[in-house]
Write a protein that holds these residues in place. Structure first.
Motif, mmCIF file in Angstrom:
data_model
loop_
_atom_site.group_PDB
_atom_site.id
_atom_site.type_symbol
_atom_site.label_atom_id
_atom_site.label_comp_id
_atom_site.label_asym_id
_atom_site.label_seq_id
_atom_site.Cartn_x
_atom_site.Cartn_y
_atom_site.Cartn_z
ATOM 1 N N THR A 1 -12.281 27.058 38.345
ATOM 2 C CA THR A 1 -12.343 28.453 38.808
ATOM 3 C C THR A 1 -11.359 29.352 38.045
ATOM 4 O O THR A 1 -11.593 30.548 37.908
ATOM 5 C CB THR A 1 -12.088 28.554 40.323
ATOM 6 N N GLU A 2 -10.264 28.737 37.552
ATOM 7 C CA GLU A 2 -9.348 29.583 36.763
ATOM 8 C C GLU A 2 -9.983 29.961 35.436
ATOM 9 O O GLU A 2 -9.875 31.095 34.972
ATOM 10 C CB GLU A 2 -8.019 28.864 36.547
ATOM 11 N N ALA B 1 -12.401 32.738 36.143
ATOM 12 C CA ALA B 1 -11.751 34.048 36.316
ATOM 13 C C ALA B 1 -11.342 34.618 34.953
ATOM 14 O O ALA B 1 -11.565 35.802 34.670
ATOM 15 C CB ALA B 1 -10.535 33.911 37.231
ATOM 16 N N ARG B 2 -10.763 33.739 34.111
ATOM 17 C CA ARG B 2 -10.332 34.203 32.775
ATOM 18 C C ARG B 2 -11.521 34.698 31.961
ATOM 19 O O ARG B 2 -11.476 35.747 31.315
ATOM 20 C CB ARG B 2 -9.647 33.060 32.017
ATOM 21 N N ILE C 1 -14.387 35.903 32.969
ATOM 22 C CA ILE C 1 -14.911 37.185 33.456
ATOM 23 C C ILE C 1 -13.991 38.330 32.996
ATOM 24 O O ILE C 1 -14.454 39.355 32.480
ATOM 25 C CB ILE C 1 -15.046 37.183 35.004
ATOM 26 N N ASP C 2 -12.677 38.106 33.152
ATOM 27 C CA ASP C 2 -11.731 39.164 32.770
ATOM 28 C C ASP C 2 -11.809 39.460 31.266
ATOM 29 O O ASP C 2 -11.844 40.619 30.852
ATOM 30 C CB ASP C 2 -10.298 38.758 33.160
ATOM 31 N N ARG D 1 -13.743 28.813 46.506
ATOM 32 C CA ARG D 1 -12.854 29.398 45.495
ATOM 33 C C ARG D 1 -13.642 30.269 44.514
ATOM 34 O O ARG D 1 -13.182 31.310 44.072
ATOM 35 C CB ARG D 1 -12.081 28.297 44.774
ATOM 36 N N ASP E 1 -14.110 33.544 46.064
ATOM 37 C CA ASP E 1 -12.914 34.408 45.958
ATOM 38 C C ASP E 1 -12.888 35.122 44.610
ATOM 39 O O ASP E 1 -12.658 36.333 44.534
ATOM 40 C CB ASP E 1 -11.629 33.570 46.079
ATOM 41 N N VAL E 2 -13.133 34.341 43.546
ATOM 42 C CA VAL E 2 -13.124 34.927 42.194
ATOM 43 C C VAL E 2 -14.163 36.040 42.110
ATOM 44 O O VAL E 2 -13.899 37.133 41.590
ATOM 45 C CB VAL E 2 -13.418 33.824 41.136
ATOM 46 N N CYS E 3 -15.347 35.782 42.646
ATOM 47 C CA CYS E 3 -16.431 36.772 42.557
ATOM 48 C C CYS E 3 -16.137 37.998 43.411
ATOM 49 O O CYS E 3 -16.410 39.127 42.996
ATOM 50 C CB CYS E 3 -17.757 36.127 42.967
ATOM 51 N N ASP F 1 -13.132 39.160 44.231
ATOM 52 C CA ASP F 1 -12.057 39.944 43.609
ATOM 53 C C ASP F 1 -12.553 40.724 42.402
ATOM 54 O O ASP F 1 -12.004 41.760 42.060
ATOM 55 C CB ASP F 1 -10.916 39.015 43.165
ATOM 56 N N ARG F 2 -13.562 40.202 41.741
ATOM 57 C CA ARG F 2 -14.036 40.846 40.502
ATOM 58 C C ARG F 2 -15.380 41.541 40.679
ATOM 59 O O ARG F 2 -15.985 41.994 39.725
ATOM 60 C CB ARG F 2 -14.137 39.800 39.391
#
Ligand SMILES: Cc1ncc(COP(=O)(O)O)c(C=O)c1O
Length: 486
Positions: free
Chosen positions: A217-218, A221-222, A224-225, A254, A257-259, A261-262
């Protein structure tokens, strides 16, 4: 000229005769489950003639046609209900499911809308509500042909929800290059869906997995960012809720959460695994499934329904309308105030739809959801038992963990294990007593047993392993004499 104005509607006695013959075949088929060859002896039974006979111009004897079905079509088919059918994700079917499909065809309801099929449409709404309850999801949805179509519906809903103009102008309306995120284990229906949606297969970005093959998941997140910073457009994350290779369930909570937040749409491909949320020992894996924006489910996999029936669910009911609604004069809903205006065509690509809900409705009413939950739990326990048998043996090795009901393993006595196991898979399949399929686990060719059959017992597991050993000890088979594909 002969009077052929009523060539189709036979007399009542004739119908009865034909109906009884069809029923008798069905009873014999179900009574014989597990006693027949699983895979037909295609060497003896050449099928080419079935694809090269002359166009029938004149009436034939319907009883002879049913006989031909039994002697050529059924006996030339893989017996997917067989308790040792371990290949792919093949539902076992049930008698009630088959009876319901027959009744649905007899009724020939066209489930385009409530007005066209008031009761059938209502039953579908009921079945979708029950499915939502079974997987603990709050939202809406509808039945489709299968998991591939449900994934397509989810992907289009994701794209259009973030960028409504896409429904009109296509991907030209996107402010940048689209990206869909999924792990390496993603099912092929996702890149295909991306291609059909006009995004293109290459939009699928493979996110790394951790040691247990679950999405990192990290890294997600990276990715997507980074993509956002570079002007790309994250359209959707596709999480596995039971991947087709090994049954991995990504960390849904998890990922959600990533989705969140973004602000990226989360779609779960739960086509194989979703109904395992009913099983006490697997339920925990699905924590977070209730948070996804959309999901695909396949009652024709682990709910033992005969093909075909899939289900697309979305959390925001209006998402499907944004993606698929389109009106035309010829589908104007002209209804009186006491009729429902509900139409299905606004929520998926399909207009004419068969009454797929009937088999689920009848099967759930007949067997009860507790029986389904218990059967799924048994399948999971059997998969664990098979893994234990493999680990306790000195001629097999387990190649992947078994989170649900898929076991990937290989026979280890020999050189060049990939060629050996490839050969063994085919030999076992063609011998007709058991049917494993395959997966690649890293670089290893794995024999793969997927247990989604309510008839499978512990004895079947031993037979599968013994059959592989027997084939390993016999000489390699000649090249299979498979029917020519046209
Ligand atoms: C995880 C997963 N997703 C999607 C699909 C596609 O489903 P269908 O074959 O019903 O189109 C499958 C089929 O095996 C699957 O296992």
């Amino acid at each position: 000229m002969p009077d052929d104005s009523n060539a189709f509607d036979w007399s009542a006695p004739r119908r009865e005769e034909v109906g009884r013959a069809a029923l008798q075949w069905t009873l014999d088929w179900f009574n014989g489950v597990g006693t027949r060859r699983l895979y037909p002896d295609v060497k003896a039974l050449r099928l080419d003639h079935l694809a090269s006979s002359a166009l029938p111009l004149d009436p034939g004897d319907p009883l002879a046609v049913i006989d031909e079905f039994a002697s050529q079509v059924a006996s030339g088919s893989r017996d997917n209900g067989h308790p040792r059918m371990f290949g792919y994700v093949q539902s076992s079917g049930t008698f009630m499911g088959a009876a319901a499909d027959y009744l649905a065809s007899a009724l020939n309801a066209n489930v385009t809308s409530w007005r066209s099929s008031p009761a059938a449409a209502t039953i579908e709404r009921q079945v979708v509500a029950w499915i939502k309850q079974m997987v603990r999801f709050d939202g809406d949805g509808l039945l489709v042909s299968g998991g591939s179509m449900a994934n397509f519906v989810g992907l289009v809903a994701a794209t259009v929800s973030a960028h409504p103009e896409v429904a009109k102008r296509g991907v030209r309306a996107l402010p940048g290059e689209p990206v869909v995120y999924a792990s390496d284990l993603v099912h092929m229906s996702i890149p295909k869906a991306a291609a059909m949606a006009g995004l293109g297969r290459d939009v699928v970005r493979r996110v790394p997995v951790d040691a247990s093959r679950r999405m990192d998941t990290e890294a997600l997140a990276r990715a997507i960012d980074d993509d956002r910073r570079s002007g790309r457009v994250p359209v959707c994350v596709v999480a596995n809720a039971g991947d087709v290779n090994t049954g991995v369930v990504d960390p849904l909570d998890r990922i959600a959460d990533v989705c969140r937040d973004r602000r990226v749409w989360l779609h779960a491909d739960a086509a194989y695994g979703g109904f395992a949320a009913l099983a006490p020992s697997a339920r925990g894996l699905f924590a977070g499934l209730e948070r996804v924006d959309s999901m695909s489910l396949d009652p024709h996999k682990w709910l033992y329904m005969p093909v075909d029936v899939g289900c697309a669910l979305v959390r925001d009911a209006s998402a499907l309308g944004r993606a698929f609604s389109y009106s035309a004069d010829y589908v104007d809903v002209v209804a009186s105030p006491d009729m429902s205006q509900y139409v299905f065509w606004d929520y998926s690509p399909e207009l004419t739809r068969r009454f797929r809900a009937l088999k689920i409705w009848m099967a759930l009413k007949t067997y009860g959801v507790r029986a389904f939950a218990a059967a799924i739990e048994r399948n999971i326990q059997l998969a664990r038992r098979l893994a234990a048998l493999i680990e306790a043996s000195d001629d097999f090795e387990l190649l992947a963990p078994v989170p649900l009901s898929i076991v990937c393993f290989r026979y280890t006595r020999g050189d060049d294990l990939n060629s050996l196991n490839r050969r063994l898979m085919l030999d076992v399949q063609l011998a007709g007593r058991a049917y494993p399929s395959n997966a690649m686990i890293d670089d290893a060719f794995a024999l793969r047993a997927c247990i989604v059959n309510h008839r499978t017992t512990e004895e079947d597991l031993g037979i599968l392993l013994d059959e592989i050993r027997r084939c390993a000890q016999s000489s390699p088979s000649p090249p299979p004499d498979l029917p020519v594909s046209r």
